[in-house]
Design a protein around this motif. Structure first.
Motif, PDB file in Angstrom:
ATOM      1  N   LEU A 146      -5.378   1.564 -51.605  1.00  0.00           N
ATOM      2  CA  LEU A 146      -3.935   1.752 -51.683  1.00  0.00           C
ATOM      3  C   LEU A 146      -3.165   0.661 -50.949  1.00  0.00           C
ATOM      4  O   LEU A 146      -2.074   0.265 -51.376  1.00  0.00           O
ATOM      5  CB  LEU A 146      -3.548   3.125 -51.145  1.00  0.00           C
ATOM      6  CG  LEU A 146      -3.397   4.229 -52.184  1.00  0.00           C
ATOM      7  CD1 LEU A 146      -3.077   5.559 -51.532  1.00  0.00           C
ATOM      8  CD2 LEU A 146      -2.305   3.878 -53.173  1.00  0.00           C
ATOM      9  N   ALA A 147      -3.717   0.174 -49.832  1.00  0.00           N
ATOM     10  CA  ALA A 147      -3.017  -0.878 -49.092  1.00  0.00           C
ATOM     11  C   ALA A 147      -2.877  -2.132 -49.949  1.00  0.00           C
ATOM     12  O   ALA A 147      -1.810  -2.756 -50.003  1.00  0.00           O
ATOM     13  CB  ALA A 147      -3.756  -1.183 -47.799  1.00  0.00           C
ATOM     14  N   ARG A 148      -3.947  -2.511 -50.630  1.00  0.00           N
ATOM     15  CA  ARG A 148      -3.876  -3.671 -51.517  1.00  0.00           C
ATOM     16  C   ARG A 148      -2.980  -3.390 -52.717  1.00  0.00           C
ATOM     17  O   ARG A 148      -2.197  -4.241 -53.140  1.00  0.00           O
ATOM     18  CB  ARG A 148      -5.272  -4.055 -52.005  1.00  0.00           C
ATOM     19  CG  ARG A 148      -6.120  -4.790 -50.995  1.00  0.00           C
ATOM     20  CD  ARG A 148      -7.306  -5.441 -51.692  1.00  0.00           C
ATOM     21  NE  ARG A 148      -8.218  -6.063 -50.742  1.00  0.00           N
ATOM     22  CZ  ARG A 148      -9.282  -6.774 -51.099  1.00  0.00           C
ATOM     23  NH1 ARG A 148      -9.568  -6.939 -52.385  1.00  0.00           N
ATOM     24  NH2 ARG A 148     -10.063  -7.323 -50.187  1.00  0.00           N
ATOM     25  N   ALA A 149      -3.129  -2.180 -53.281  1.00  0.00           N
ATOM     26  CA  ALA A 149      -2.345  -1.837 -54.462  1.00  0.00           C
ATOM     27  C   ALA A 149      -0.847  -1.891 -54.174  1.00  0.00           C
ATOM     28  O   ALA A 149      -0.054  -2.335 -55.014  1.00  0.00           O
ATOM     29  CB  ALA A 149      -2.744  -0.455 -54.965  1.00  0.00           C
ATOM     30  N   ALA A 150      -0.457  -1.449 -52.989  1.00  0.00           N
ATOM     31  CA  ALA A 150       0.961  -1.426 -52.640  1.00  0.00           C
ATOM     32  C   ALA A 150       1.566  -2.827 -52.629  1.00  0.00           C
ATOM     33  O   ALA A 150       2.751  -3.004 -52.933  1.00  0.00           O
ATOM     34  CB  ALA A 150       1.161  -0.757 -51.279  1.00  0.00           C
ATOM     35  N   THR A 151       0.749  -3.827 -52.290  1.00  0.00           N
ATOM     36  CA  THR A 151       1.266  -5.193 -52.247  1.00  0.00           C
ATOM     37  C   THR A 151       1.466  -5.781 -53.638  1.00  0.00           C
ATOM     38  O   THR A 151       2.123  -6.810 -53.788  1.00  0.00           O
ATOM     39  CB  THR A 151       0.307  -6.113 -51.454  1.00  0.00           C
ATOM     40  OG1 THR A 151      -0.935  -6.247 -52.168  1.00  0.00           O
ATOM     41  CG2 THR A 151       0.048  -5.549 -50.067  1.00  0.00           C
ATOM     42  N   ARG A 152       0.899  -5.149 -54.662  1.00  0.00           N
ATOM     43  CA  ARG A 152       1.019  -5.656 -56.031  1.00  0.00           C
ATOM     44  C   ARG A 152       2.259  -5.123 -56.749  1.00  0.00           C
ATOM     45  O   ARG A 152       2.533  -5.516 -57.872  1.00  0.00           O
ATOM     46  CB  ARG A 152      -0.223  -5.281 -56.841  1.00  0.00           C
ATOM     47  CG  ARG A 152      -1.544  -5.664 -56.182  1.00  0.00           C
ATOM     48  CD  ARG A 152      -1.727  -7.157 -56.074  1.00  0.00           C
ATOM     49  NE  ARG A 152      -2.941  -7.493 -55.356  1.00  0.00           N
ATOM     50  CZ  ARG A 152      -4.130  -7.633 -55.932  1.00  0.00           C
ATOM     51  NH1 ARG A 152      -4.241  -7.471 -57.252  1.00  0.00           N
ATOM     52  NH2 ARG A 152      -5.188  -7.948 -55.208  1.00  0.00           N
ATOM     53  N   ILE A 153       2.980  -4.205 -56.083  1.00  0.00           N
ATOM     54  CA  ILE A 153       4.151  -3.589 -56.709  1.00  0.00           C
ATOM     55  C   ILE A 153       5.417  -4.257 -56.187  1.00  0.00           C
ATOM     56  O   ILE A 153       5.631  -4.353 -54.979  1.00  0.00           O
ATOM     57  CB  ILE A 153       4.199  -2.075 -56.417  1.00  0.00           C
ATOM     58  CG1 ILE A 153       2.934  -1.389 -56.933  1.00  0.00           C
ATOM     59  CG2 ILE A 153       5.437  -1.454 -57.038  1.00  0.00           C
ATOM     60  CD1 ILE A 153       2.723  -1.509 -58.421  1.00  0.00           C
ATOM     61  N   ASP A 154       6.234  -4.712 -57.102  1.00  0.00           N
ATOM     62  CA  ASP A 154       7.502  -5.335 -56.749  1.00  0.00           C
ATOM     63  C   ASP A 154       8.584  -4.264 -56.696  1.00  0.00           C
ATOM     64  O   ASP A 154       8.977  -3.705 -57.713  1.00  0.00           O
ATOM     65  CB  ASP A 154       7.857  -6.406 -57.784  1.00  0.00           C
ATOM     66  CG  ASP A 154       9.147  -7.135 -57.443  1.00  0.00           C
ATOM     67  OD1 ASP A 154       9.548  -7.099 -56.254  1.00  0.00           O
ATOM     68  OD2 ASP A 154       9.759  -7.721 -58.352  1.00  0.00           O
ATOM     69  N   GLY A 155       9.042  -3.958 -55.494  1.00  0.00           N
ATOM     70  CA  GLY A 155      10.072  -2.946 -55.330  1.00  0.00           C
ATOM     71  C   GLY A 155       9.504  -1.549 -55.202  1.00  0.00           C
ATOM     72  O   GLY A 155       8.290  -1.342 -55.184  1.00  0.00           O
ATOM     73  N   PRO A 156      10.363  -0.533 -55.139  1.00  0.00           N
ATOM     74  CA  PRO A 156       9.904   0.853 -54.956  1.00  0.00           C
ATOM     75  C   PRO A 156       9.353   1.449 -56.246  1.00  0.00           C
ATOM     76  O   PRO A 156       9.567   0.931 -57.337  1.00  0.00           O
ATOM     77  CB  PRO A 156      11.191   1.580 -54.531  1.00  0.00           C
ATOM     78  CG  PRO A 156      12.285   0.794 -55.176  1.00  0.00           C
ATOM     79  CD  PRO A 156      11.834  -0.640 -55.141  1.00  0.00           C
ATOM     80  N   LEU A 157       8.628   2.549 -56.080  1.00  0.00           N
ATOM     81  CA  LEU A 157       8.201   3.351 -57.225  1.00  0.00           C
ATOM     82  C   LEU A 157       9.363   4.254 -57.626  1.00  0.00           C
ATOM     83  O   LEU A 157       9.952   4.932 -56.785  1.00  0.00           O
ATOM     84  CB  LEU A 157       6.982   4.200 -56.849  1.00  0.00           C
ATOM     85  CG  LEU A 157       5.747   3.443 -56.356  1.00  0.00           C
ATOM     86  CD1 LEU A 157       4.701   4.433 -55.843  1.00  0.00           C
ATOM     87  CD2 LEU A 157       5.164   2.567 -57.451  1.00  0.00           C
ATOM     88  N   ARG A 158       9.678   4.278 -58.917  1.00  0.00           N
ATOM     89  CA  ARG A 158      10.809   5.071 -59.387  1.00  0.00           C
ATOM     90  C   ARG A 158      10.382   5.965 -60.552  1.00  0.00           C
ATOM     91  O   ARG A 158       9.619   5.542 -61.415  1.00  0.00           O
ATOM     92  CB  ARG A 158      11.954   4.163 -59.851  1.00  0.00           C
ATOM     93  CG  ARG A 158      12.584   3.332 -58.752  1.00  0.00           C
ATOM     94  CD  ARG A 158      13.813   2.617 -59.288  1.00  0.00           C
ATOM     95  NE  ARG A 158      14.489   1.846 -58.242  1.00  0.00           N
ATOM     96  CZ  ARG A 158      14.276   0.556 -58.005  1.00  0.00           C
ATOM     97  NH1 ARG A 158      13.391  -0.098 -58.756  1.00  0.00           N
ATOM     98  NH2 ARG A 158      14.925  -0.071 -57.049  1.00  0.00           N
ATOM     99  N   TRP A 159      10.911   7.181 -60.564  1.00  0.00           N
ATOM    100  CA  TRP A 159      10.727   8.089 -61.693  1.00  0.00           C
ATOM    101  C   TRP A 159      11.853   9.113 -61.687  1.00  0.00           C
ATOM    102  O   TRP A 159      12.670   9.146 -60.754  1.00  0.00           O
ATOM    103  CB  TRP A 159       9.361   8.784 -61.628  1.00  0.00           C
ATOM    104  CG  TRP A 159       9.196   9.792 -60.534  1.00  0.00           C
ATOM    105  CD1 TRP A 159       9.376  11.150 -60.621  1.00  0.00           C
ATOM    106  CD2 TRP A 159       8.814   9.532 -59.175  1.00  0.00           C
ATOM    107  NE1 TRP A 159       9.124  11.754 -59.410  1.00  0.00           N
ATOM    108  CE2 TRP A 159       8.769  10.786 -58.508  1.00  0.00           C
ATOM    109  CE3 TRP A 159       8.496   8.392 -58.454  1.00  0.00           C
ATOM    110  CZ2 TRP A 159       8.436  10.908 -57.156  1.00  0.00           C
ATOM    111  CZ3 TRP A 159       8.164   8.505 -57.115  1.00  0.00           C
ATOM    112  CH2 TRP A 159       8.131   9.746 -56.480  1.00  0.00           C
ATOM    113  N   THR A 160      11.899   9.937 -62.714  1.00  0.00           N
ATOM    114  CA  THR A 160      12.946  10.951 -62.850  1.00  0.00           C
ATOM    115  C   THR A 160      12.331  12.333 -62.878  1.00  0.00           C
ATOM    116  O   THR A 160      11.381  12.578 -63.622  1.00  0.00           O
ATOM    117  CB  THR A 160      13.768  10.731 -64.134  1.00  0.00           C
ATOM    118  OG1 THR A 160      14.387   9.443 -64.067  1.00  0.00           O
ATOM    119  CG2 THR A 160      14.843  11.794 -64.277  1.00  0.00           C
TER     120      THR A 160
END
Length: 279
Positions: A146-160
């Protein structure tokens, strides 16, 4: 077009909680498509007779869906392809820990005691340093770093969210490290896991709104993370109330006394079932 789904596991009888979830998903697909999906990746516990009962109970409730029904046991190559992609991106690692190993490691003084997330006890990262080179390993549990995965995401996680507390949601991917830990994405005897299979299949079937119980709400940020990592669309999420027994516990597969088939045998009608679950 709105597409919803009901995705039970054929490991026991459907109970009132399943009826409520299926009826809710069917109603929310009004004007669109309601899908039935059989989540049978647990090959040891899944039984053909339970799968037949699922179809019979849902038809009796008045629900219908397109055929053929997707079965996860037929989708292993798709899960393997997703795992291969994540492995190639350096986001997976093999894990040799059993439950006792995890409990002992998580109970160490420096860890501050076991903590729990959507997968149960949060994994303390014992195997995080194992070799990740070479081809995707066979028949070994694989965890998402998860630590590595988090660095691959640009910006926050968003959903509705579209349930009782409807509205947009936003969360920093790094917060999942402490709240969830490194989840298993491939189990030794399944070749996948619930978290991976569900996001792959929802995207494959074009699901636009995931309807499920509130008990699965805490897994939603992980599912959105996987969708972002794999380039999949992010559906809306409708987390409905849970049906509970007289003591306040949510119903589970072991609650045979509240099985839909038993009520049928005792002369209940589909309208009776709807009233029992508050519809």
């Amino acid at each position: 077009m709105r597409i919803t789904r009901f995705a039970p596991s054929p490991t026991g009888p459907l109970h009132l909680g399943h009826a409520f979830s299926a009826l809710t998903a069917h109603a929310r697909a009004e004007g669109g498509t309601f899908l039935l999906r059989i989540e049978d990746i647990d090959r040891q516990r899944s039984k053909p007779e339970w799968e037949r009962r699922i179809h019979d109970d849902l038809r009796w409730l008045g629900l219908d869906w397109p055929e053929p029904v997707l079965r996860q046991s037929d989708r292993l190559p798709a899960y393997r392809a997703a795992l291969t992609r994540l492995w190639s991106d350096g986001l997976l690692y093999p894990c040799g820990c059993n439950r006792r190993d995890i409990l002992e490691a998580a109970s160490a003084p420096q860890e501050g005691g076991p903590r729990f997330g959507p997968d149960g006890m949060i994994y303390p990262g014992t195997c995080r340093g194992r070799d990740r080179t070479g081809p995707l390993p066979e028949a070994v549990p694989l965890r998402l770093d998860l630590a590595r995965a988090a660095t691959r995401i640009d910006g926050p996680l968003r959903w509705t969210e579209t349930g009782e507390e409807a509205g947009p949601r936003e969360i920093a991917p790094g917060t999942l490290i402490d709240d969830i830990g490194d989840p298993v994405l491939s189990r030794r005897d399944m070749g996948t896991s619930y978290h991976l299979a569900v996001v792959i299949d929802d995207a494959h079937q074009g699901v636009t709104e995931v309807v499920r119980g509130r008990d699965l709400a805490e897994a939603t940020p992980l599912h959105v993370l996987l969708q972002r990592l794999l380039g999949l669309s992010v559906p809306a999420f409708h987390h409905h109330r849970l049906i509970r027994d007289d003591t306040g516990r949510r119903l589970a597969k072991r609650d045979d006394a509240r099985a839909i088939g038993l009520y049928r045998d005792e002369g209940a009608s589909p309208a009776d079932i709807r009233r029992m679950v508050g519809l």
